[in-house]
Design an enzyme around this catalytic site. Structure first.
Site, PDB file in Angstrom:
ATOM      1  N   GLY A 179       4.895  -4.575  -0.761  1.00  0.00           N
ATOM      2  CA  GLY A 179       5.917  -4.667  -1.788  1.00  0.00           C
ATOM      3  C   GLY A 179       5.862  -3.572  -2.836  1.00  0.00           C
ATOM      4  O   GLY A 179       6.770  -3.464  -3.658  1.00  0.00           O
ATOM      5  N   SER A 205      -0.450  -0.659   9.990  1.00  0.00           N
ATOM      6  CA  SER A 205       0.894  -0.759  10.563  1.00  0.00           C
ATOM      7  C   SER A 205       1.748   0.429  10.157  1.00  0.00           C
ATOM      8  O   SER A 205       1.449   1.150   9.207  1.00  0.00           O
ATOM      9  CB  SER A 205       1.556  -2.049  10.092  1.00  0.00           C
ATOM     10  N   ARG A 206       2.832   0.609  10.903  1.00  0.00           N
ATOM     11  CA  ARG A 206       3.873   1.549  10.515  1.00  0.00           C
ATOM     12  C   ARG A 206       4.882   0.804   9.649  1.00  0.00           C
ATOM     13  O   ARG A 206       4.914  -0.426   9.614  1.00  0.00           O
ATOM     14  CB  ARG A 206       4.554   2.133  11.749  1.00  0.00           C
ATOM     15  N   ALA A 207       5.713   1.574   8.957  1.00  0.00           N
ATOM     16  CA  ALA A 207       6.712   0.974   8.083  1.00  0.00           C
ATOM     17  C   ALA A 207       7.746   0.201   8.888  1.00  0.00           C
ATOM     18  O   ALA A 207       8.129   0.619   9.991  1.00  0.00           O
ATOM     19  CB  ALA A 207       7.403   2.059   7.270  1.00  0.00           C
ATOM     20  N   THR A 209      10.324  -1.928   6.723  1.00  0.00           N
ATOM     21  CA  THR A 209      11.424  -1.850   5.757  1.00  0.00           C
ATOM     22  C   THR A 209      11.092  -0.918   4.594  1.00  0.00           C
ATOM     23  O   THR A 209      11.896  -0.782   3.681  1.00  0.00           O
ATOM     24  CB  THR A 209      11.745  -3.251   5.192  1.00  0.00           C
ATOM     25  N   THR A 214       0.808   2.600   6.140  1.00  0.00           N
ATOM     26  CA  THR A 214      -0.446   3.350   6.121  1.00  0.00           C
ATOM     27  C   THR A 214      -0.576   4.246   7.343  1.00  0.00           C
ATOM     28  O   THR A 214      -1.020   5.397   7.238  1.00  0.00           O
ATOM     29  CB  THR A 214      -1.638   2.390   6.022  1.00  0.00           C
ATOM     30  N   ASP A 267      10.923 -15.627   4.620  1.00  0.00           N
ATOM     31  CA  ASP A 267       9.609 -15.318   4.074  1.00  0.00           C
ATOM     32  C   ASP A 267       8.749 -16.567   4.187  1.00  0.00           C
ATOM     33  O   ASP A 267       8.706 -17.386   3.290  1.00  0.00           O
ATOM     34  CB  ASP A 267       9.746 -14.871   2.615  1.00  0.00           C
ATOM     35  N   SER A 275      -0.105 -13.956  10.596  1.00  0.00           N
ATOM     36  CA  SER A 275       0.065 -12.538  10.890  1.00  0.00           C
ATOM     37  C   SER A 275      -1.144 -11.741  10.420  1.00  0.00           C
ATOM     38  O   SER A 275      -1.755 -10.972  11.178  1.00  0.00           O
ATOM     39  CB  SER A 275       1.345 -12.020  10.220  1.00  0.00           C
TER      40      SER A 275
END
Length: 505
Positions: A179, A205-207, A209, A214, A267, A275
């Site tokens: 966020g 992870s990749r982006a 949204t 990272t 959410d 996850s």
């Protein structure tokens, strides 16, 4: 499994990226479509030898898929393992039996360990359509998963993927729930922890949204798409790594669920906990630090929500043998100066190299987190971890360790620079009282990030600072003129991105 009539079509690779969803394309007048009663969005099964793929059908007009052919998206092609022009059997798939448990959950029944294992196995095998995935996620949303169900779901998600085991009694990991644009602490934290002789095999992870994940930022500095043997070699050699989790297939159903959850704008606390913890367990972690930034435009909006999430993470982690520590941090605004893969990587390098112009907020957040991990591992007494982390960074040990890790992953390189740049100026003087993280991220994405690694934006100020009229608030970086124009147009439409309290007369 019920018997099917065998109808065969020649396969054709269309080169269409549908992410992880297997999609097949047939012409409208295809004899298989007519005989089997297939229509657009039907689920079909493709069989070649021992390979089976369940795909969503798209019916096409025109000549780009010929009669007697079935075109395949990239994901379907790779899963099927076919060669161009080979024949494959096409038929209706068997009913997804685990959907009965999903329907039961929607009507209020609890999900057993066996039911969740079956559901996750079917998702992993591609048997769930997007509609069925949406039904499962909706049934679990709104805090409808109990602690026991979250634990069962986490176990099931770990079971269907690879699982790493390390010959170490203590393996550290960290995660941020997200966020905050620019919050790229992981490479710094890994370097500090590994420089102190500890083991931290970080999968990132990749982006999805955001303008950068990272893995996206790290990839501008070193290769991240390592397979399991390569990852293990780096960790055994250097004690840590920063690699892309998608390449090592840890908890692969998580990526599938996240895609649909994002599309639905759901959410779910239970899904988030499963996850995060499934990936940490799969990576072989024993001790995990979770950072929860709290702010009006962060993912977690208030302290009560953070406390509830903290309780779930700690309790479910404990049930699964994972030592979890939660750190609640300030999420009011972005972190660092750069937003976008290469720009965030430059901030990371500045902190590691001890540059005077390095963003101090990024440095402080990384030291806080690294210090807590050093305390969890017993390297520093409680309350003294920050000092050890600071000393490790100041001495250059963390920078040397990061270079060693990057070289072990394939070689340290300089992040790219964008060709086009344009500043956005303050309309009046005053003090910066609020920065909207979501609008900021949107501008970075419109500029081309993360697909264009050098794209994004660089902040010219931060929360609480005074600015003068016509001072640059941020500078947009883009690799094409069109993306620069899109980002600037959106920026002009959202002047509320920066709330600047005007000076009193």
């Amino acid at each position: 499994m019920p018997m099917h009539s065998v109808l065969e079509l020649r396969v054709r690779r269309l080169g269409i990226d549908t992410h992880q969803q297997a999609v097949a394309f047939m012409p409208r007048d295809c004899h298989v479509c007519r005989s089997e009663g297939f229509s657009a969005l039907s689920r079909i099964e493709l069989v070649k030898g021992t390979h089976r793929v369940i795909a969503t059908l798209m019916v096409v007009d025109g000549r780009w898929v010929a009669g007697g052919e079935v075109g395949l998206s990239e994901s379907a092609w790779l899963l099927l393992g076919a060669q161009e022009g080979e024949s494959v059997a096409v038929h209706h798939p068997a009913p997804v039996e685990s959907m009965s448990a999903v329907r039961g959950k929607i009507y209020g029944s609890a999900l057993s360990r066996e039911a969740l294992a079956a559901i996750v196995n079917d998702i992993d095998a591609g048997r769930f359509s997007d509609v069925e995935l949406a039904a499962f996620l909706t049934g679990c949303a709104g805090n409808q998963l109990s602690l026991t169900e979250i634990g069962y779901l986490t176990e099931a998600m770990v079971a269907v993927g690879e699982r790493l085991r390390w010959d170490r009694p203590l393996v550290l990991d960290k995660h941020c729930v997200g966020g905050l644009p620019g919050n790229r602490t992981t490479p710094i934290v890994v370097a500090i922890v590994a420089a102190n002789g500890l083991c931290m095999p970080k999968t990132s992870s990749r982006a999805i949204t955001s303008p950068a994940g990272t893995a996206d930022a790290m990839e501008t500095l070193a290769p991240v798409a390592l397979d399991l043997p390569a990852m293990r070699s780096v960790v055994e050699q250097e004690g840590g790594c920063v690699v892309w989790g998608g390449a090592v297939k840890l908890s692969p159903t998580d990526d599938v669920l996240i895609q649909v959850e994002r599309a639905l704008d759901l959410d779910s606390e239970g899904q988030l906990v499963a996850s995060v913890l499934s990936k940490k367990l799969a990576a072989g972690a024993s001790h995990v630090l979770i950072d929860i930034p709290v702010g009006a435009t962060a993912k977690v909006r208030d302290l009560p929500a953070a406390m509830q999430l903290q309780r779930l993470l700690v309790e479910v982690g404990s049930r699964l043998g994972l030592n979890v520590l939660v750190h609640v941090s300030n999420g009011d605004g972005p972190v660092g100066r750069g937003i976008g893969p290469a720009l965030e990587a430059r901030d990371v390098l500045a902190v590691l190299r001890g540059k005077a112009q390095a963003p101090q907020d990024l440095r402080e957040r990384a030291l806080d987190l690294a210090g807590l991990l050093l305390e969890m591992a017993g390297k520093a007494p409680t309350g003294r971890g920050y000092a050890l982390a600071d000393a490790t960074l100041a001495s250059g040990s963390a920078w040397r360790k990061f270079q060693a890790i990057a070289n072990a992953q394939g070689g340290l390189r300089d992040p790219p620079e964008a060709r086009y740049r344009h500043p956005v100026l303050a309309r009046h003087g005053g003090r910066v009282r609020r920065i909207d993280n979501r609008v900021l991220s949107r501008i970075g994405k419109l500029a081309g990030a993360p697909a264009a690694p050098a794209a994004g934006l660089v902040l010219g100020t931060s929360l609480g600072l005074r600015v003068e009229a016509d001072q640059p608030l941020y500078t947009v970086h883009a690799e094409t003129p069109g993306e620069l124009a899109y980002a600037l147009e959106y920026a002009q439409q959202h002047p509320e991105l920066f709330l600047i309290e005007e000076y009193a007369p």
